[in-house]
Structure formats: C-alpha cells, structure tokens
Design a protein around this motif. Sequence first.
Motif: not given
Length: 323
Positions: A136-164
Amino acid sequence: MTKILETAQRVLHTEADAVQRLVDRLDDQFVKAVHMILSCSGRLVISGMGKSGLICQKIASTMASTGTPALFLHPAEGIHGDLGMLMKGDVVLAVSNSGETEEILRILPVIKRMGLPLIAMSGNARSSLARAGDVFLDISVREEACPLGLAPTASTTATLAMGDALAVALLIERGFREEDFALFHPGGALGKKLLLRVEDLMHTGVDIPMVVKNTPLKEALFEITSKKLGITGVADDQGALAGVFTDGDLRRSIEKGLDVLNQPIENLMNPNPKRILRSNLAAKAVQRMEEYSITSLFVFEDENSKVPVGIIHLHDLLKSGVV
C-alpha cells in the motif's frame, strides 16, 4: 489581478505541500513495491479511472521510457474484455484516491485469481483497495487545491509524484543508462541528441584540414579556406596533431603587427588543441565546444591516439539538430 495571483499562489502552495508530505511516508512499503516490480517477469500494468486514469497513463509512459515495461489498463474496458491483456508474471499497480472506485474494485477478483501481485496506491488506508493490496502506497492529501474540494488537484499531483518516485527508483536500481534511454527515444531532437555520435557527423580523409609544422602561414590559409571549417590542424613529422590554427588566431596575429604570412605555422599555432573521441555522443561535442568557446574539435580513435581520424564542426552539429 491581485486576487487571481493569490488564488494561483494558494493552489501551488497546496499542491507543493501535498508532494512534500509524501516524503515522510516513504517506508518499507515503497521499497517492497520497487523490489516487486524489479522481480516480475512480465509487465507493470497500471490501472486507474477518470483523472487518476490520466495520471496512470503518464506513469505508464514514464516507466516504459525508463526501462520498466509498462502499460495502462482502463478498468472500465477491463471488465468488458480488456483484462485479457493481463498475463502471468505481471504486477498490477491500481490507483484510486478514494480506494472505492467501482471499476477498480471489480477487476480485483481477476487480479487475485491470477495470482498477480497488487500494489495499491490510494489516499485512504482503510479502503477496500488498500486492504486488497500486497503493498500500500499512501497518497492522501490534507486538502484539494480546488476550493470546492471536488476537482482532483492536489491528489492527482501527489499521485503523479509518487509514480515518478517509483519510476526513478526503478531506473537507478536497474542501472539504466543514457544509452538505454536513447534506444526508446529515436525520434525528434531528443533522439538525435542521444543517438548521434561524433563519428556519424565528423569530416574524414581528405576533408580534414591539416598542414605540417614548417608550412608558411600563407600556404596554411589556403588549407583553412578550401576546407571551409575556419581551422587547420598542424601535424608533426609522425602525423600526430601538434597544434591548431584558426581564423581567430590569424586575426590576433595580425593585430600584433607581426609579419606573419611567411612565418612557419608552428610559430603561430595553438599547441594545446582540444580533442574528442569518435565514439562520444555528439551532444558531448557540443558541451566541450561550449566549455572552451570553440567551434571545432579534432576527433581521435581513443585516448592514446595522436593522429586524428576526423574533425567535427559546430555547423555539423547544428545541421544535425543536436544543438
């Protein structure tokens, strides 16, 4: 305008924080994932849905170009037949921020039935995906950059970084070299920079500008002019390169007020010519020319050779697209 910039700054700070927090989570699970991929006899099959799926495609592409055979499996297509691309020996990397993506969960039974190792990448350690994973690789984020908390933003960035992080760790462990990278990138400017060698572009034989040491400068100028490279090599009695003389050297000599035209070239030459090996990448020739602020390099067979086998000019590198 100020509000726009403040929004952009907040987004970047949020996403940078999400990536930074991954650093402290790297542990034996990450190491296990790397070893799992290294030891597999098949491919790394990466699967994710929606925005995560787009990130997975990029991770798969990065893996494939850095020595780890990888492909992307669309989970929705997978449950309608594409699971047939899975083979014994594969390792599966499944990505879902929630860990409860329906399409991902529906392909897990097949993965388990085939006995394929599963790396779960999720933002929820208690999710169905996380529990199903061998790693298990933990890619959780405290909050999304989207102010609505709906659009994947910080979470997809974290996923990409872990993949790299995975891709680069694998690259290092495999001892992947620049030459290996070049094999997977034969097209375009990148391919030219990585594949072309000095021997592919150098001038050889009668096209090498060369005079002997006792040649008067006025005769050496004909060699410089006829070969159209702005330089001539100066050879000793054994044919070894003893020095070089360029059109720039000519200007500097004339500025000193010397009666240079009848002087032997050995009195005016630069006795420390820069050299390069024929087997070196053309990109290295560019680097050396920039380092010494020159436009030509005499080419040698090996480090111990004294007689040049060619010459390469900056114009050759420009025409080839290396620069």
